[in-house]
Design a protein around this motif. Structure first.
Motif, mmCIF file in Angstrom:
data_model
loop_
_atom_site.group_PDB
_atom_site.id
_atom_site.type_symbol
_atom_site.label_atom_id
_atom_site.label_comp_id
_atom_site.label_asym_id
_atom_site.label_seq_id
_atom_site.Cartn_x
_atom_site.Cartn_y
_atom_site.Cartn_z
ATOM 1 N N PRO A 64 4.683 15.740 1.507
ATOM 2 C CA PRO A 64 5.043 16.627 0.395
ATOM 3 C C PRO A 64 5.090 15.883 -0.934
ATOM 4 O O PRO A 64 5.306 14.667 -0.980
ATOM 5 N N THR A 65 4.872 16.612 -2.021
ATOM 6 C CA THR A 65 5.055 16.066 -3.355
ATOM 7 C C THR A 65 6.531 15.760 -3.578
ATOM 8 O O THR A 65 7.397 16.521 -3.151
ATOM 9 N N ASP A 66 6.841 14.639 -4.229
ATOM 10 C CA ASP A 66 8.242 14.298 -4.478
ATOM 11 C C ASP A 66 8.409 13.780 -5.907
ATOM 12 O O ASP A 66 7.459 13.750 -6.702
ATOM 13 N N ALA A 67 9.621 13.358 -6.232
ATOM 14 C CA ALA A 67 9.944 12.963 -7.604
ATOM 15 C C ALA A 67 9.118 11.759 -8.062
ATOM 16 O O ALA A 67 8.799 11.635 -9.245
ATOM 17 N N ARG A 68 8.746 10.877 -7.133
ATOM 18 C CA ARG A 68 7.969 9.699 -7.506
ATOM 19 C C ARG A 68 6.613 10.090 -8.090
ATOM 20 O O ARG A 68 6.084 9.413 -8.976
ATOM 21 N N ASP A 69 6.048 11.178 -7.575
ATOM 22 C CA ASP A 69 4.709 11.569 -8.008
ATOM 23 C C ASP A 69 4.661 11.974 -9.474
ATOM 24 O O ASP A 69 3.615 11.867 -10.119
ATOM 25 N N ALA A 70 5.787 12.434 -10.013
ATOM 26 C CA ALA A 70 5.815 12.817 -11.421
ATOM 27 C C ALA A 70 5.483 11.624 -12.311
ATOM 28 O O ALA A 70 4.912 11.783 -13.402
ATOM 29 N N GLN A 71 5.817 10.413 -11.849
ATOM 30 C CA GLN A 71 5.477 9.192 -12.583
ATOM 31 C C GLN A 71 4.178 8.577 -12.064
ATOM 32 O O GLN A 71 3.319 8.160 -12.852
ATOM 33 N N ASP A 72 4.049 8.523 -10.735
ATOM 34 C CA ASP A 72 2.906 7.830 -10.133
ATOM 35 C C ASP A 72 1.579 8.490 -10.481
ATOM 36 O O ASP A 72 0.561 7.806 -10.592
ATOM 37 N N TYR A 73 1.568 9.823 -10.636
ATOM 38 C CA TYR A 73 0.318 10.559 -10.845
ATOM 39 C C TYR A 73 0.067 10.839 -12.327
ATOM 40 O O TYR A 73 -0.595 11.804 -12.678
ATOM 41 N N GLN A 74 0.588 9.974 -13.176
ATOM 42 C CA GLN A 74 0.389 10.103 -14.622
ATOM 43 C C GLN A 74 -0.010 8.726 -15.159
ATOM 44 O O GLN A 74 0.610 7.720 -14.806
ATOM 45 N N THR A 75 -1.032 8.665 -15.988
ATOM 46 C CA THR A 75 -1.453 7.385 -16.536
ATOM 47 C C THR A 75 -0.604 6.999 -17.746
ATOM 48 O O THR A 75 0.063 7.837 -18.353
ATOM 49 N N MET A 76 -0.655 5.741 -18.123
ATOM 50 C CA MET A 76 0.097 5.284 -19.291
ATOM 51 C C MET A 76 -0.512 5.815 -20.591
ATOM 52 O O MET A 76 0.117 5.727 -21.644
ATOM 53 N N PHE A 77 -1.709 6.381 -20.539
ATOM 54 C CA PHE A 77 -2.385 6.907 -21.728
ATOM 55 C C PHE A 77 -2.163 8.396 -21.918
ATOM 56 O O PHE A 77 -2.624 8.979 -22.898
#
Length: 342
Positions: free
Chosen positions: A155-168
Protein backbone atom coordinates in the motif's frame (compact mmCIF):
# COMPACT_ATOMS: atom_id res chain seq x y z
CA UNK A 1 8.73 -2.82 -35.82
CA UNK A 2 7.40 -5.87 -33.99
CA UNK A 3 6.69 -5.09 -30.34
CA UNK A 4 7.97 -8.49 -29.20
CA UNK A 5 11.47 -7.45 -30.29
CA UNK A 6 11.52 -5.27 -27.17
CA UNK A 7 10.62 -8.04 -24.74
CA UNK A 8 12.87 -9.44 -22.01
CA UNK A 9 12.46 -11.58 -18.92
CA UNK A 10 12.60 -9.69 -15.61
CA UNK A 11 12.64 -11.62 -12.33
CA UNK A 12 10.01 -10.09 -10.00
CA UNK A 13 12.55 -9.66 -7.22
CA UNK A 14 14.41 -7.09 -9.36
CA UNK A 15 11.50 -4.62 -9.02
CA UNK A 16 12.38 -2.02 -6.37
CA UNK A 17 9.63 -1.28 -3.85
CA UNK A 18 11.57 1.47 -2.01
CA UNK A 19 14.35 3.84 -3.08
CA UNK A 20 17.83 3.56 -1.66
CA UNK A 21 19.00 6.03 1.00
CA UNK A 22 20.68 8.37 0.33
CA UNK A 23 19.23 8.84 -3.12
CA UNK A 24 22.55 9.37 -4.89
CA UNK A 25 23.89 6.03 -3.62
CA UNK A 26 21.85 4.17 -6.24
CA UNK A 27 23.80 2.19 -8.78
CA UNK A 28 24.24 3.53 -12.31
CA UNK A 29 25.03 1.46 -15.39
CA UNK A 30 26.93 3.55 -17.94
CA UNK A 31 26.32 2.46 -21.53
CA UNK A 32 28.68 3.93 -24.09
CA UNK A 33 29.06 3.95 -27.84
CA UNK A 34 29.65 0.45 -29.10
CA UNK A 35 27.86 -1.04 -26.12
CA UNK A 36 30.62 -0.58 -23.54
CA UNK A 37 29.22 -1.21 -20.02
CA UNK A 38 30.56 0.34 -16.83
CA UNK A 39 29.16 -0.17 -13.33
CA UNK A 40 29.09 3.08 -11.37
CA UNK A 41 27.12 4.87 -8.64
CA UNK A 42 24.92 7.91 -9.26
CA UNK A 43 27.17 10.18 -7.20
CA UNK A 44 29.89 9.42 -9.79
CA UNK A 45 27.84 11.22 -12.46
CA UNK A 46 29.98 14.42 -12.64
CA UNK A 47 33.03 12.34 -13.57
CA UNK A 48 31.08 10.63 -16.37
CA UNK A 49 30.24 13.92 -18.10
CA UNK A 50 32.28 16.73 -19.64
CA UNK A 51 32.63 20.36 -18.65
CA UNK A 52 30.12 22.33 -20.72
CA UNK A 53 27.53 19.55 -20.85
CA UNK A 54 24.03 20.40 -19.60
CA UNK A 55 21.72 18.22 -17.49
CA UNK A 56 18.04 18.88 -18.24
CA UNK A 57 15.56 18.31 -15.40
CA UNK A 58 11.76 18.19 -15.33
CA UNK A 59 10.30 20.40 -12.57
CA UNK A 60 6.81 18.90 -12.59
CA UNK A 61 5.33 18.02 -9.19
CA UNK A 62 3.30 14.86 -8.55
CA UNK A 63 -0.18 15.54 -7.23
CA UNK A 64 -2.19 13.08 -5.06
CA UNK A 65 -4.15 11.96 -8.10
CA UNK A 66 -5.44 8.59 -6.82
CA UNK A 67 -9.04 8.75 -5.59
CA UNK A 68 -11.44 6.19 -4.10
CA UNK A 69 -15.15 6.95 -4.01
CA UNK A 70 -18.73 5.72 -4.18
CA UNK A 71 -21.49 5.97 -6.75
CA UNK A 72 -24.53 4.61 -4.97
CA UNK A 73 -23.53 1.13 -3.81
CA UNK A 74 -20.59 0.84 -6.21
CA UNK A 75 -16.95 1.51 -5.33
CA UNK A 76 -15.28 3.66 -7.97
CA UNK A 77 -11.53 4.24 -8.25
CA UNK A 78 -10.10 7.09 -10.29
CA UNK A 79 -6.57 7.95 -11.36
CA UNK A 80 -6.40 11.44 -12.82
CA UNK A 81 -4.56 11.39 -16.10
CA UNK A 82 -4.60 14.80 -17.76
CA UNK A 83 -5.98 18.22 -16.91
CA UNK A 84 -8.61 19.52 -19.34
CA UNK A 85 -9.39 22.84 -17.65
CA UNK A 86 -9.61 24.35 -14.16
CA UNK A 87 -12.32 21.93 -12.97
CA UNK A 88 -12.10 19.00 -15.38
CA UNK A 89 -9.63 16.13 -15.49
CA UNK A 90 -9.49 13.05 -17.67
CA UNK A 91 -9.25 9.97 -15.45
CA UNK A 92 -8.78 6.24 -15.74
CA UNK A 93 -11.57 4.51 -13.85
CA UNK A 94 -11.64 1.25 -11.92
CA UNK A 95 -15.03 -0.48 -11.95
CA UNK A 96 -15.90 1.68 -14.97
CA UNK A 97 -18.84 -0.54 -15.92
CA UNK A 98 -20.69 0.89 -12.91
CA UNK A 99 -20.14 4.50 -14.02
CA UNK A 100 -22.16 6.34 -16.66
CA UNK A 101 -22.16 9.91 -17.99
CA UNK A 102 -24.10 12.12 -15.59
CA UNK A 103 -23.30 10.03 -12.50
CA UNK A 104 -21.86 11.74 -9.44
CA UNK A 105 -19.02 10.11 -7.47
CA UNK A 106 -18.50 10.95 -3.79
CA UNK A 107 -14.79 10.73 -2.94
CA UNK A 108 -15.30 11.70 0.73
CA UNK A 109 -13.82 14.67 2.60
CA UNK A 110 -16.32 16.94 0.88
CA UNK A 111 -14.99 16.07 -2.60
CA UNK A 112 -17.29 14.94 -5.41
CA UNK A 113 -17.19 14.91 -9.20
CA UNK A 114 -19.59 14.31 -12.07
CA UNK A 115 -18.71 11.89 -14.87
CA UNK A 116 -19.28 13.90 -18.05
CA UNK A 117 -17.95 11.86 -20.95
CA UNK A 118 -16.57 8.38 -21.59
CA UNK A 119 -13.59 8.38 -23.99
CA UNK A 120 -12.60 5.75 -26.53
CA UNK A 121 -9.85 4.41 -24.23
CA UNK A 122 -12.39 3.82 -21.44
CA UNK A 123 -11.37 6.86 -19.40
CA UNK A 124 -13.84 9.54 -18.26
CA UNK A 125 -13.90 13.30 -18.02
CA UNK A 126 -14.55 14.16 -14.36
CA UNK A 127 -15.94 17.58 -13.44
CA UNK A 128 -15.08 18.43 -9.84
CA UNK A 129 -17.86 20.22 -7.97
CA UNK A 130 -17.50 23.35 -5.84
CA UNK A 131 -15.31 26.44 -6.00
CA UNK A 132 -12.11 25.28 -4.31
CA UNK A 133 -9.13 24.61 -6.61
CA UNK A 134 -9.01 20.98 -7.67
CA UNK A 135 -5.47 20.73 -6.24
CA UNK A 136 -6.89 21.63 -2.81
CA UNK A 137 -9.51 18.91 -3.15
CA UNK A 138 -6.92 16.33 -4.14
CA UNK A 139 -4.68 17.08 -1.19
CA UNK A 140 -7.74 16.46 1.00
CA UNK A 141 -9.06 13.27 -0.59
CA UNK A 142 -6.33 11.87 -2.83
CA UNK A 143 -3.24 9.70 -2.36
CA UNK A 144 0.05 9.50 -4.26
CA UNK A 145 -0.44 7.52 -7.49
CA UNK A 146 2.28 4.90 -7.18
CA UNK A 147 2.98 2.87 -10.34
CA UNK A 148 0.93 -0.35 -10.58
CA UNK A 149 4.01 -2.57 -10.25
CA UNK A 150 4.61 -1.07 -6.79
CA UNK A 151 1.01 -0.43 -5.70
CA UNK A 152 0.16 -4.06 -6.51
CA UNK A 153 2.72 -5.27 -3.98
CA UNK A 154 2.28 -2.87 -1.06
CA UNK A 155 0.00 0.00 0.00
CA UNK A 156 0.93 3.65 -0.43
CA UNK A 157 2.16 5.16 2.85
CA UNK A 158 3.45 8.43 4.30
CA UNK A 159 7.01 7.77 3.08
CA UNK A 160 5.86 7.85 -0.53
CA UNK A 161 4.78 11.48 -0.23
CA UNK A 162 8.50 12.31 0.01
CA UNK A 163 10.07 9.38 -1.83
CA UNK A 164 7.98 9.84 -5.00
CA UNK A 165 8.80 13.53 -5.40
CA UNK A 166 12.00 14.92 -6.91
CA UNK A 167 14.03 17.74 -5.38
CA UNK A 168 13.18 19.84 -8.48
CA UNK A 169 9.40 19.51 -8.11
CA UNK A 170 7.77 22.95 -8.36
CA UNK A 171 4.78 22.90 -10.72
CA UNK A 172 1.74 20.78 -9.80
CA UNK A 173 0.34 18.59 -12.52
CA UNK A 174 2.04 15.19 -12.84
CA UNK A 175 0.41 11.91 -11.89
CA UNK A 176 3.71 10.04 -12.17
CA UNK A 177 7.16 11.17 -11.10
CA UNK A 178 9.99 11.90 -13.57
CA UNK A 179 11.85 9.14 -11.75
CA UNK A 180 15.34 9.66 -13.20
CA UNK A 181 15.54 12.83 -11.10
CA UNK A 182 14.70 10.98 -7.87
CA UNK A 183 18.41 10.12 -7.57
CA UNK A 184 19.55 13.71 -7.13
CA UNK A 185 20.50 15.33 -3.84
CA UNK A 186 21.79 18.83 -2.96
CA UNK A 187 25.25 17.32 -2.48
CA UNK A 188 25.21 15.79 -5.97
CA UNK A 189 24.00 19.05 -7.50
CA UNK A 190 26.88 20.90 -5.82
CA UNK A 191 29.34 18.40 -7.34
CA UNK A 192 27.70 18.80 -10.76
CA UNK A 193 28.10 22.57 -10.65
CA UNK A 194 31.68 22.33 -9.36
CA UNK A 195 32.51 20.16 -12.39
CA UNK A 196 31.39 22.91 -14.76
CA UNK A 197 28.26 21.09 -15.87
CA UNK A 198 25.26 23.30 -16.58
CA UNK A 199 21.69 22.56 -15.52
CA UNK A 200 18.35 23.56 -17.03
CA UNK A 201 14.71 22.86 -16.20
CA UNK A 202 11.58 22.41 -18.26
CA UNK A 203 8.09 21.19 -17.40
CA UNK A 204 6.30 18.09 -18.65
CA UNK A 205 3.33 16.89 -16.63
CA UNK A 206 3.69 13.12 -16.72
CA UNK A 207 0.39 11.34 -17.26
CA UNK A 208 -0.81 7.91 -16.14
CA UNK A 209 -0.66 6.90 -19.79
CA UNK A 210 3.06 6.34 -19.31
CA UNK A 211 2.17 3.03 -17.59
CA UNK A 212 -0.25 1.81 -20.27
CA UNK A 213 0.93 -1.41 -21.92
CA UNK A 214 1.59 -1.54 -25.63
CA UNK A 215 -1.15 -3.90 -26.80
CA UNK A 216 -0.44 -3.65 -30.51
CA UNK A 217 1.75 -6.25 -32.23
CA UNK A 218 3.55 -3.60 -34.29
CA UNK A 219 4.79 -0.19 -33.12
CA UNK A 220 3.04 1.53 -36.05
CA UNK A 221 -0.31 0.47 -34.60
CA UNK A 222 0.23 1.95 -31.11
CA UNK A 223 -1.57 5.17 -30.18
CA UNK A 224 0.84 7.16 -28.04
CA UNK A 225 -0.62 9.12 -25.10
CA UNK A 226 -0.15 12.89 -25.04
CA UNK A 227 1.23 15.03 -22.21
CA UNK A 228 1.44 18.80 -21.67
CA UNK A 229 4.84 20.43 -21.59
CA UNK A 230 6.56 23.81 -21.65
CA UNK A 231 10.03 25.15 -22.49
CA UNK A 232 10.41 28.91 -22.07
CA UNK A 233 12.49 31.15 -24.33
CA UNK A 234 15.30 31.57 -21.80
CA UNK A 235 15.73 27.81 -21.43
CA UNK A 236 15.58 27.24 -25.18
CA UNK A 237 18.34 29.83 -25.66
CA UNK A 238 20.45 28.20 -22.96
CA UNK A 239 20.15 24.75 -24.57
CA UNK A 240 21.05 26.14 -27.98
CA UNK A 241 24.09 27.92 -26.54
CA UNK A 242 25.29 24.68 -24.93
CA UNK A 243 25.18 22.90 -28.28
CA UNK A 244 26.75 25.83 -30.09
CA UNK A 245 29.77 25.74 -27.76
CA UNK A 246 30.28 21.97 -28.08
CA UNK A 247 28.41 20.77 -24.99
CA UNK A 248 25.96 17.90 -24.92
CA UNK A 249 22.34 18.09 -23.83
CA UNK A 250 21.90 15.24 -21.34
CA UNK A 251 18.23 14.64 -20.58
CA UNK A 252 17.53 13.50 -17.03
CA UNK A 253 14.62 11.22 -17.77
CA UNK A 254 12.66 10.26 -20.86
CA UNK A 255 10.17 13.07 -20.14
CA UNK A 256 12.86 15.72 -20.57
CA UNK A 257 14.14 13.98 -23.69
CA UNK A 258 10.72 13.74 -25.33
CA UNK A 259 9.95 17.40 -24.72
CA UNK A 260 13.29 18.69 -26.02
CA UNK A 261 12.97 16.55 -29.14
CA UNK A 262 9.40 17.82 -29.60
CA UNK A 263 10.64 21.41 -29.43
CA UNK A 264 13.67 20.97 -31.71
CA UNK A 265 13.64 21.57 -35.45
CA UNK A 266 15.40 19.45 -38.08
CA UNK A 267 18.67 21.33 -37.48
CA UNK A 268 18.55 20.63 -33.75
CA UNK A 269 17.61 24.17 -32.74
CA UNK A 270 15.36 24.10 -29.66
CA UNK A 271 12.42 26.52 -29.81
CA UNK A 272 10.12 27.70 -27.00
CA UNK A 273 7.30 25.21 -26.62
CA UNK A 274 3.97 25.08 -24.84
CA UNK A 275 1.32 22.46 -25.52
CA UNK A 276 0.75 18.73 -25.86
CA UNK A 277 3.27 16.27 -27.22
CA UNK A 278 2.61 12.67 -28.23
CA UNK A 279 6.03 12.04 -29.76
CA UNK A 280 6.72 8.29 -30.02
CA UNK A 281 10.41 7.49 -30.39
CA UNK A 282 11.37 4.06 -31.76
CA UNK A 283 14.49 2.71 -33.51
CA UNK A 284 15.08 4.58 -36.74
CA UNK A 285 14.31 7.94 -35.16
CA UNK A 286 17.01 10.57 -35.78
CA UNK A 287 17.72 12.51 -32.60
CA UNK A 288 17.85 16.23 -33.28
CA UNK A 289 19.16 17.85 -30.09
CA UNK A 290 19.70 15.35 -27.28
CA UNK A 291 23.21 13.97 -26.82
CA UNK A 292 22.64 11.60 -23.90
CA UNK A 293 20.12 10.31 -21.37
CA UNK A 294 20.09 9.43 -17.69
CA UNK A 295 17.15 7.14 -16.99
CA UNK A 296 15.94 4.28 -14.83
CA UNK A 297 15.36 0.73 -16.11
CA UNK A 298 12.06 0.31 -17.95
CA UNK A 299 9.38 -2.33 -18.47
CA UNK A 300 9.59 -4.97 -21.21
CA UNK A 301 7.79 -4.03 -24.44
CA UNK A 302 7.21 -0.48 -23.14
CA UNK A 303 7.41 2.72 -25.17
CA UNK A 304 10.28 3.79 -22.90
CA UNK A 305 12.38 0.71 -23.62
CA UNK A 306 11.73 1.42 -27.30
CA UNK A 307 12.99 4.98 -26.75
CA UNK A 308 16.28 3.91 -25.15
CA UNK A 309 16.69 1.33 -27.92
CA UNK A 310 16.29 4.14 -30.46
CA UNK A 311 19.05 6.11 -28.73
CA UNK A 312 21.58 3.30 -28.24
CA UNK A 313 20.46 0.46 -30.52
CA UNK A 314 18.11 -2.38 -29.64
CA UNK A 315 20.79 -5.06 -29.35
CA UNK A 316 22.94 -2.80 -27.17
CA UNK A 317 20.06 -2.18 -24.79
CA UNK A 318 19.04 -5.83 -24.66
CA UNK A 319 22.63 -6.64 -23.67
CA UNK A 320 22.70 -3.79 -21.13
CA UNK A 321 19.48 -4.95 -19.51
CA UNK A 322 20.70 -8.56 -19.41
CA UNK A 323 23.84 -7.28 -17.65
CA UNK A 324 21.74 -5.26 -15.20
CA UNK A 325 19.55 -8.25 -14.36
CA UNK A 326 22.54 -10.58 -13.94
CA UNK A 327 24.25 -8.02 -11.68
CA UNK A 328 21.12 -7.48 -9.56
CA UNK A 329 20.36 -3.89 -10.49
CA UNK A 330 17.05 -2.63 -9.12
CA UNK A 331 14.39 -1.86 -11.75
CA UNK A 332 11.65 0.70 -12.40
CA UNK A 333 10.58 3.88 -10.59
CA UNK A 334 12.34 3.33 -7.25
CA UNK A 335 15.21 1.43 -8.83
CA UNK A 336 18.73 2.14 -10.06
CA UNK A 337 19.82 4.37 -12.92
CA UNK A 338 21.55 4.15 -16.27
CA UNK A 339 23.56 6.75 -18.19
CA UNK A 340 23.31 6.37 -21.97
CA UNK A 341 25.95 8.19 -24.01
CA UNK A 342 25.78 7.29 -27.72
Amino acid sequence: MRVDLFDFELPPERIALRPVVPRDSARMLCVGAGGDLNNQVVRDLPAMLRKGDCLIFNDTRVIPAQLQGRRGDATIGATLHKRIDLRRWQAFIRNAKRLHPGDSVDFGHGVSATAEERHDDGSFTLHFEGDEPVETLLHRAGTMPLPPYIAGKRPTDARDAQDYQTMFAQKDGAVAAPTASLHFTPELMHAVQAAGIETATLTLHVGAGTFLPVKAEDTTEHNMHSEWGSIDAETANQLNNVRATGGRLIAVGTTSLRLVESAADAQGVVHPFEGDTDIFITPGYRFKAIGGLMTNFHLPKSTLFMLVSALMGRETMQAAYAHAIANEYRFYSYGDSSLLLP
